[in-house]
Design a protein around this motif. Structure first.
Motif, mmCIF file in Angstrom:
data_model
loop_
_atom_site.group_PDB
_atom_site.id
_atom_site.type_symbol
_atom_site.label_atom_id
_atom_site.label_comp_id
_atom_site.label_asym_id
_atom_site.label_seq_id
_atom_site.Cartn_x
_atom_site.Cartn_y
_atom_site.Cartn_z
ATOM 1 N N ARG A 1 105.552 35.839 74.516
ATOM 2 C CA ARG A 1 106.297 35.526 73.299
ATOM 3 C C ARG A 1 107.178 34.318 73.544
ATOM 4 N N GLY A 2 107.582 33.682 72.455
ATOM 5 C CA GLY A 2 108.454 32.516 72.561
ATOM 6 C C GLY A 2 108.248 31.604 71.375
ATOM 7 N N SER A 3 108.874 30.412 71.434
ATOM 8 C CA SER A 3 108.751 29.442 70.353
ATOM 9 C C SER A 3 107.543 28.558 70.602
ATOM 10 N N GLY A 4 107.045 27.910 69.521
ATOM 11 C CA GLY A 4 105.888 27.023 69.646
ATOM 12 C C GLY A 4 104.606 27.829 69.820
ATOM 13 N N ILE A 5 103.608 27.174 70.405
ATOM 14 C CA ILE A 5 102.316 27.823 70.607
ATOM 15 C C ILE A 5 102.385 28.665 71.870
ATOM 16 N N VAL A 6 102.334 29.984 71.715
ATOM 17 C CA VAL A 6 102.397 30.890 72.860
ATOM 18 C C VAL A 6 100.984 31.251 73.316
ATOM 19 N N THR A 7 100.124 31.621 72.355
ATOM 20 C CA THR A 7 98.722 31.898 72.671
ATOM 21 C C THR A 7 97.978 30.571 72.721
ATOM 22 N N ARG A 8 97.660 30.121 73.941
ATOM 23 C CA ARG A 8 97.035 28.796 74.085
ATOM 24 C C ARG A 8 95.592 28.883 74.565
ATOM 25 N N ARG A 9 95.128 30.113 74.797
ATOM 26 C CA ARG A 9 93.721 30.359 75.108
ATOM 27 C C ARG A 9 93.278 31.602 74.351
ATOM 28 N N PRO A 10 92.026 31.680 73.921
ATOM 29 C CA PRO A 10 91.558 32.915 73.277
ATOM 30 C C PRO A 10 91.704 34.100 74.228
ATOM 31 N N LEU A 11 92.201 35.223 73.716
ATOM 32 C CA LEU A 11 92.346 36.446 74.516
ATOM 33 C C LEU A 11 91.374 37.487 73.974
ATOM 34 N N VAL A 12 90.353 37.801 74.760
ATOM 35 C CA VAL A 12 89.401 38.850 74.376
ATOM 36 C C VAL A 12 89.991 40.183 74.836
ATOM 37 N N LEU A 13 90.505 40.951 73.884
ATOM 38 C CA LEU A 13 91.194 42.207 74.174
ATOM 39 C C LEU A 13 90.254 43.379 73.893
ATOM 40 N N GLN A 14 89.862 44.082 74.941
ATOM 41 C CA GLN A 14 88.977 45.236 74.816
ATOM 42 C C GLN A 14 89.808 46.512 74.993
ATOM 43 N N GLN B 1 112.465 40.769 65.496
ATOM 44 C CA GLN B 1 112.778 40.103 66.759
ATOM 45 C C GLN B 1 113.948 40.798 67.459
ATOM 46 N N LYS B 2 114.869 41.328 66.658
ATOM 47 C CA LYS B 2 116.002 42.063 67.230
ATOM 48 C C LYS B 2 115.514 43.323 67.938
ATOM 49 N N ASP B 3 114.540 44.018 67.313
ATOM 50 C CA ASP B 3 113.973 45.228 67.926
ATOM 51 C C ASP B 3 113.266 44.895 69.234
ATOM 52 N N ILE B 4 112.541 43.753 69.237
ATOM 53 C CA ILE B 4 111.804 43.353 70.439
ATOM 54 C C ILE B 4 112.768 43.008 71.557
ATOM 55 N N ASP B 5 113.806 42.224 71.206
ATOM 56 C CA ASP B 5 114.805 41.852 72.216
ATOM 57 C C ASP B 5 115.540 43.077 72.750
ATOM 58 N N GLY B 6 115.722 44.087 71.871
ATOM 59 C CA GLY B 6 116.418 45.304 72.274
ATOM 60 C C GLY B 6 115.502 46.337 72.901
ATOM 61 N N LYS B 7 114.222 45.943 73.153
ATOM 62 C CA LYS B 7 113.248 46.829 73.793
ATOM 63 C C LYS B 7 113.057 48.132 73.015
ATOM 64 N N LYS B 8 113.017 48.018 71.684
ATOM 65 C CA LYS B 8 112.812 49.208 70.854
ATOM 66 C C LYS B 8 111.432 49.785 71.133
ATOM 67 N N ASP B 9 111.372 51.082 71.292
ATOM 68 C CA ASP B 9 110.123 51.760 71.623
ATOM 69 C C ASP B 9 109.118 51.600 70.482
ATOM 70 N N ILE B 10 107.863 51.274 70.826
ATOM 71 C CA ILE B 10 106.844 51.039 69.807
ATOM 72 C C ILE B 10 106.517 52.326 69.059
ATOM 73 N N THR B 11 106.578 53.468 69.748
ATOM 74 C CA THR B 11 106.322 54.752 69.082
ATOM 75 C C THR B 11 107.340 54.986 67.969
ATOM 76 N N ALA B 12 108.613 54.698 68.256
ATOM 77 C CA ALA B 12 109.661 54.826 67.240
ATOM 78 C C ALA B 12 109.425 53.837 66.109
ATOM 79 N N ALA B 13 108.936 52.646 66.450
ATOM 80 C CA ALA B 13 108.667 51.630 65.432
ATOM 81 C C ALA B 13 107.533 52.080 64.511
ATOM 82 N N LEU B 14 106.509 52.741 65.067
ATOM 83 C CA LEU B 14 105.397 53.225 64.247
ATOM 84 C C LEU B 14 105.853 54.341 63.318
ATOM 85 N N GLN B 15 106.774 55.171 63.790
ATOM 86 C CA GLN B 15 107.334 56.219 62.934
ATOM 87 C C GLN B 15 108.145 55.614 61.793
ATOM 88 N N ALA B 16 108.911 54.563 62.130
ATOM 89 C CA ALA B 16 109.695 53.873 61.099
ATOM 90 C C ALA B 16 108.772 53.211 60.086
#
Length: 641
Positions: free
Chosen positions: A59-72, A239-254
């Protein structure tokens, strides 16, 4: 899903994807897959992380993903990740996964925010995921950042096109809800490659960030910009949740609570959210693989037969067989000769579209550069008349002559002829330089044989250099022949162009179009609109310019009579190369302007226009008296004095 065979389809394609990535053929095979496209900060990374339930993408400013990522994503009781380029190494800590993605990206692209089309293959095993394969592509951008090239937007677009134009590729078009959907980069590119919307799945992010009183109900109900596969809304972490390391499970419930409680989305709650999106993608990718598998199998069988046939030819191959080496060497030499001839003759298979090269450049040297060099020879009427006067007086000595002596005429004429030696030799140098450059271009195919390439370049270049000296000697000999005998019976001495009954082939007589092209009028003040580009048409009688190349709206027509041209020094504020037209009778050339400054992006283009103006009779400010008839006229003037 209940059908074990159907469940194995995605892992089957995953293994094929890994196999072809290992041999560098992934981009050439149309495998069924889902490509994730969207603008920067559209929320693509958050969607993928929500699927996995872990923070693992850079994560960050500008282009972060600079190569295709094949996510399996692979459903498994244990949770870990593997990279194809790090076989055998299991990543338990997903922070290390992020660091490895960044390190592998930098290995291919450097640290200057550059991009690369070579994919990174990441396999994530987890009990929280469904079998799914996604290709995360760089976010579309418009402004280069840091050391990025100026054409970064086109580079990213070209990379995306390598994936999304394939018929077997589904598009996951991610668009933020807090910006106008009509301006969505993802939907724009999806509309371009999939105009019927058959392959596109819409994802709307940032629904919780929309202005109060607005909603995306019409979009999610597939009414505004309908897609065959519809839209699914998700709510990612801020972005505040990400910086605060908010749990993704809690985020999905929200997220689930948001859709159930929002009045505009309550009736759609069962068809919204990350969990539903992952389920739908799993189903659609499985069905898509099932539909495309027969055609893919047929294509692979065809390729296999072709490869087996090629392998059969090499069964008895001996790498140390001298006859094969000789044959290969002769084929490469022959191919070089064919390529060289094609580049000179202009019949090559690959036509250069960015600049002139080979035969075309040599043609320009002969027909544009060389004539202009002749006209640029320094000399003017005043100096020539003075030379004629001294020559006549010195030959007569103490006597007062009644007629112009032949010796004075020959002396002046021969001095004019001798001046063309330098431009002729320069013309030879330019042609030789382009021939040598063409040799280098033709040997580029031999890059894997550096010693052969070097030797071939040396031999051919040496041959060209040997002929260079002979060519220059021949050119000087021709000039010496002209100096040895001046043919005063030649038609130029009686003004052949104006003689009765002559058939004139000069463009000035025929009134034909000499040149067309774009030029910028450089010296129009800002108060009157500033410098502007127009379409110019040069004929033997006039220079006209139009609004565009359709030549419907003529802006002005300038007669070329009494015009001359001169060079203008390039301003430090401008990168353009400039020359100017002015009237020899000190009249305004265009409206209230004494001179018309014309500019182009390259000096080569300016030189080409100057050569065209020569054909129209518009000469540089300082030019030699180029014909013997003009010289005779000056001689006759001295006879009458």
């Amino acid at each position: 899903m209940g059908n074990r065979g159907m469940e194995e389809l995605i892992p089957l394609v995953n293994r094929m994807q890994d196999a072809f990535s290992s041999i560098g053929q992934n981009a050439n095979l149309d495998l069924p897959q889902i490509a994730v496209v969207g603008g920067q900060s559209a929320g693509k990374s958050s969607v993928l992380e929500n699927f996995v339930g872990k923070d693992f993408l850079p994560r960050g400013s500008g282009i972060v993903t600079r190569r295709p990522l094949v996510l399996q994503l692979i459903n498994c009781p244990t949770e870990y990740a593997e990279f194809l380029h790090c076989k055998g190494k299991k990543f338990i800590d997903f922070d290390e996964v992020r660091q490895e993605i960044e390190a592998e990206t930098d290995r291919a692209t450097g640290h200057n925010k550059g991009i690369s089309p070579v994919p990174i293959n990441l396999r994530v095993y987890s009990p929280n995921v469904l079998n799914l394969t996604l290709v995360d592509l760089p976010g579309m951008t418009k402004v280069p950042v840091g050391d990025q090239p100026a054409d970064i937007e086109h580079q990213i677009r070209d990379m995306l096109m390598q994936f999304v134009t394939k018929d077997n590729c589904l598009l996951l078009a991610v668009s933020p809800a807090n910006s106008d959907l009509a301006n969505s980069d993802a939907l724009k590119i999806a509309k371009e490659v999939d105009p019927q919307g058959l392959r596109t799945i819409g994802v709307i992010t940032k629904l919780d960030l929309m202005d109060e009183g607005t909603d995306a109900r019409d979009i999610l109900e597939n009414k505004l910009l309908p897609l065959r596969r519809g839209y699914i809304g998700v709510v990612n972490r801020s972005q505040k949740d990400i910086d605060g390391k908010k749990d993704i499970t809690a985020a999905l419930q929200a997220e689930r609570k948001f859709f159930l409680s929002h009045p505009s989305y309550r009736h759609l709650a069962d068809r919204m959210g990350t969990a539903y999106l992952q389920k739908i993608l799993n189903q659609q990718l499985t069905n898509h693989i099932r539909d495309t598998l027969p055609g893919l199998r047929s294509k692979l069988q065809s390729q296999l037969l072709s490869i087996e046939k090629e392998v059969e030819e090499y069964k008895n191959f001996r790498p140390d067989d001298p006859s094969r080496k000789t044959k290969a060497l002769l084929q490469m030499v022959q191919q070089f000769a064919v390529d060289f001839e094609k580049r000179i003759e202009g019949s090559g298979d690959q036509v250069e579209t960015y600049e002139l090269s080979g035969g075309a450049k040599i043609n320009r040297v002969f027909h544009e550069r060389f004539p202009f060099e002749l006209v640029k020879l320094e000399g003017d009427e005043k100096t020539l008349r003075k030379e004629i006067s001294y020559a006549i007086k010195n030959i007569h000595g103490i006597r007062t002559g009644l007629f112009t002596p032949d010796m004075a005429f020959e002396t002046i004429v021969k001095r004019q002829i001798a001046q063309i030696k330098e431009p002729c030799q320069k013309c030879v140098d330019l042609v030789i330089s382009e021939l040598v450059n063409t040799v280098r271009q033709c040997t580029s195919k031999l890059a894997q044989y550096p010693m052969l390439r070097e030797e071939m370049e040396r031999i051919v270049t040496q041959h060209i250099r040997d002929r260079e000296s002979r060519t220059k000697d021949q050119v000087i000999l021709l000039i010496d022949i002209e100096l040895a005998y001046v043919n005063t019976n030649h038609e130029d001495f009686i003004g052949f162009a104006n003689s009765a009954g002559s058939t004139c082939q000069n463009p000035r007589c025929l009134g034909q179009v000499i040149r067309k092209g774009w030029l910028t009028i450089n010296n129009i003040g800002i108060m009157k609109g500033g410098a502007k580009e127009y379409w110019f048409v040069l004929t033997a009688e006039a220079l006209s310019w139009y609004k565009d190349d359709e030549e419907k709206e003529k802006k002005y027509m300038l007669p070329v009579d009494n015009l001359k041209l001169k060079d203008i020094e390039k301003s430090f504020m401008s990168s353009k190369h400039i020359f100017a037209l002015f009237n020899t009778e000190h009249r305004n050339v265009y409206k209230d302007y004494r001179q018309l400054e014309l500019a182009s992006e390259s000096q080569e283009e300016v030189d080409s226009w100057k050569a065209s103006f020569l054909r129209a009779g518009v000469y540089p400010e300082r030019s030699v008296v180029g014909s013997a008839s003009a010289l005779c006229k000056n001689m006759q003037t001295f006879d009458l004095q």
